[in-house]
Design a protein around this motif. Structure first.
Motif, PDB file in Angstrom:
ATOM      1  N   VAL A 233       0.845  -1.199   0.000  1.00 19.61           N
ATOM      2  CA  VAL A 233       0.000   0.000   0.000  1.00 19.61           C
ATOM      3  C   VAL A 233       0.881   1.249   0.000  1.00 19.61           C
ATOM      4  O   VAL A 233       0.631   2.195  -0.744  1.00 19.61           O
ATOM      5  CB  VAL A 233      -0.975   0.003   1.199  1.00 19.61           C
ATOM      6  CG1 VAL A 233      -1.643   1.368   1.363  1.00 19.61           C
ATOM      7  CG2 VAL A 233      -2.034  -1.072   1.017  1.00 19.61           C
TER       8      VAL A 233
ATOM      9  N   PHE B 256      -6.747   2.952   4.329  1.00 18.58           N
ATOM     10  CA  PHE B 256      -6.497   1.567   4.720  1.00 18.58           C
ATOM     11  C   PHE B 256      -6.577   1.433   6.238  1.00 18.58           C
ATOM     12  O   PHE B 256      -7.250   0.537   6.758  1.00 18.58           O
ATOM     13  CB  PHE B 256      -5.118   1.106   4.220  1.00 18.58           C
ATOM     14  CG  PHE B 256      -4.843  -0.354   4.465  1.00 18.58           C
ATOM     15  CD1 PHE B 256      -5.018  -1.270   3.453  1.00 18.58           C
ATOM     16  CD2 PHE B 256      -4.408  -0.804   5.697  1.00 18.58           C
ATOM     17  CE1 PHE B 256      -4.771  -2.626   3.664  1.00 18.58           C
ATOM     18  CE2 PHE B 256      -4.158  -2.149   5.930  1.00 18.58           C
ATOM     19  CZ  PHE B 256      -4.344  -3.066   4.912  1.00 18.58           C
TER      20      PHE B 256
ATOM     21  N   SER C 262      -5.653  -9.400  -1.437  1.00 20.43           N
ATOM     22  CA  SER C 262      -5.090  -8.052  -1.322  1.00 20.43           C
ATOM     23  C   SER C 262      -3.608  -8.048  -1.693  1.00 20.43           C
ATOM     24  O   SER C 262      -3.133  -7.137  -2.364  1.00 20.43           O
ATOM     25  CB  SER C 262      -5.305  -7.483   0.085  1.00 20.43           C
ATOM     26  OG  SER C 262      -4.425  -8.047   1.044  1.00 20.43           O
TER      27      SER C 262
ATOM     28  N   VAL D 112      -8.707  -0.306  -1.809  1.00 22.18           N
ATOM     29  CA  VAL D 112      -7.800  -0.429  -0.663  1.00 22.18           C
ATOM     30  C   VAL D 112      -8.604  -0.611   0.622  1.00 22.18           C
ATOM     31  O   VAL D 112      -8.279  -1.460   1.459  1.00 22.18           O
ATOM     32  CB  VAL D 112      -6.867   0.809  -0.590  1.00 22.18           C
ATOM     33  CG1 VAL D 112      -6.163   0.912   0.743  1.00 22.18           C
ATOM     34  CG2 VAL D 112      -5.844   0.767  -1.722  1.00 22.18           C
ATOM     35  N   ALA D 113      -9.668   0.156   0.789  1.00 21.85           N
ATOM     36  CA  ALA D 113     -10.490   0.075   2.003  1.00 21.85           C
ATOM     37  C   ALA D 113     -11.179  -1.282   2.127  1.00 21.85           C
ATOM     38  O   ALA D 113     -11.258  -1.848   3.224  1.00 21.85           O
ATOM     39  CB  ALA D 113     -11.518   1.204   2.016  1.00 21.85           C
TER      40      ALA D 113
ATOM     41  N   ALA E 166      -8.718  -3.714   3.328  1.00 21.98           N
ATOM     42  CA  ALA E 166      -8.340  -3.405   4.711  1.00 21.98           C
ATOM     43  C   ALA E 166      -9.353  -3.959   5.712  1.00 21.98           C
ATOM     44  O   ALA E 166      -8.976  -4.326   6.831  1.00 21.98           O
ATOM     45  CB  ALA E 166      -8.193  -1.896   4.882  1.00 21.98           C
TER      46      ALA E 166
ATOM     47  N   THR F 217       0.869  -0.830  11.223  1.00 23.35           N
ATOM     48  CA  THR F 217       0.424  -0.677   9.839  1.00 23.35           C
ATOM     49  C   THR F 217       0.925   0.638   9.264  1.00 23.35           C
ATOM     50  O   THR F 217       1.430   0.680   8.132  1.00 23.35           O
ATOM     51  CB  THR F 217      -1.107  -0.766   9.756  1.00 23.35           C
ATOM     52  OG1 THR F 217      -1.505  -2.064  10.210  1.00 23.35           O
ATOM     53  CG2 THR F 217      -1.610  -0.532   8.340  1.00 23.35           C
TER      54      THR F 217
ATOM     55  N   HIS G 272       3.272   1.069   6.045  1.00 27.39           N
ATOM     56  CA  HIS G 272       2.922   1.951   4.928  1.00 27.39           C
ATOM     57  C   HIS G 272       4.034   2.969   4.698  1.00 27.39           C
ATOM     58  O   HIS G 272       4.435   3.212   3.566  1.00 27.39           O
ATOM     59  CB  HIS G 272       1.619   2.707   5.206  1.00 27.39           C
ATOM     60  CG  HIS G 272       0.376   1.882   5.169  1.00 27.39           C
ATOM     61  ND1 HIS G 272       0.237   0.713   4.467  1.00 27.39           N
ATOM     62  CD2 HIS G 272      -0.819   2.083   5.764  1.00 27.39           C
ATOM     63  CE1 HIS G 272      -0.975   0.238   4.617  1.00 27.39           C
ATOM     64  NE2 HIS G 272      -1.649   1.055   5.412  1.00 27.39           N
TER      65      HIS G 272
END
Length: 190
Positions: A49, A68, A95, A118-119, A122, A149, A153
């Motif tokens: 991500v 996310f 994912s 992305v959501a 997540a 997380t 990222h």
């Protein structure tokens, strides 16, 4: 200087891998922090991500990682409420595959498409984090996995931004994406 910071961030992210999944006897913030770092699926998806977001234009650079984290917390909240999500492990593996493909093909989806994508993934990660929580305090545990997380990222973002805009660097980024996608395919059993 950038390379030293990126190296420090990578080492910090990797250091928790040895502590994750020991049987979940440690409750709270530290076990929450360790969980995303210890599973290859979570680790690769979250690094991806950041890698993907770093190559996007404008606000997408921060909105994708932020989206996310927020959706991941919502997924944990759904788990806490007893709401089941179908095929959580398959969603997590997917994912890894999809984020890897986005990087491998240097895709630039519009934010209206990439943010929901992305959501949605997540939510699966957050639901899985909650399922591994054990007797920990939800607030402390969630703070731990959210912070880990964000670190992952950020590490992915720094790696992508550190690499120059040369054909060789682009090839390396694409190869990394293909490696991540391949891992996702293996996790899916494809």
């Amino acid at each position: 200087m950038k390379s030293r910071f990126a190296l420090a961030a990578i080492l910090a992210a990797a250091s928790g891998a040895a502590l994750a999944h020991p049987g979940h006897e440690t409750a709270g913030f530290l076990s929450g922090f360790a969980h995303p770092l210890g599973g290859l699926d979570h680790l690769l998806a979250m690094l991806a991500v950041g890698l993907y977001a770093a190559r996007q234009p404008g606000a997408a650079r921060w909105m994708l990682p932020a989206g996310f984290v927020l959706a991941m917390l919502a997924g944990a909240g759904l788990g806490a409420l007893g709401v089941a999500l179908p095929a959580v492990e398959a969603g997590i593996a997917a994912s890894v595959l999809v984020f890897g493909l986005l990087i491998a093909f240097a895709a630039r989806l519009p934010l209206a498409a990439s943010l929901p994508l992305v959501a949605a993934f997540a939510l699966f990660h957050g639901h899985a984090h909650h399922a591994e929580m054990g007797s920990a305090s939800l607030a402390a545990y969630a703070l731990g996995f959210a912070l880990a997380t964000m670190l992952l990222h950020g590490t992915g973002y720094l790696i992508a931004r550190w690499m120059p805009e040369t054909p060789v660097a682009q090839g390396i980024r694409r190869a990394l994406g293909a490696l991540v996608a391949g891992t996702g395919a293996v996790l899916l059993g494809v």
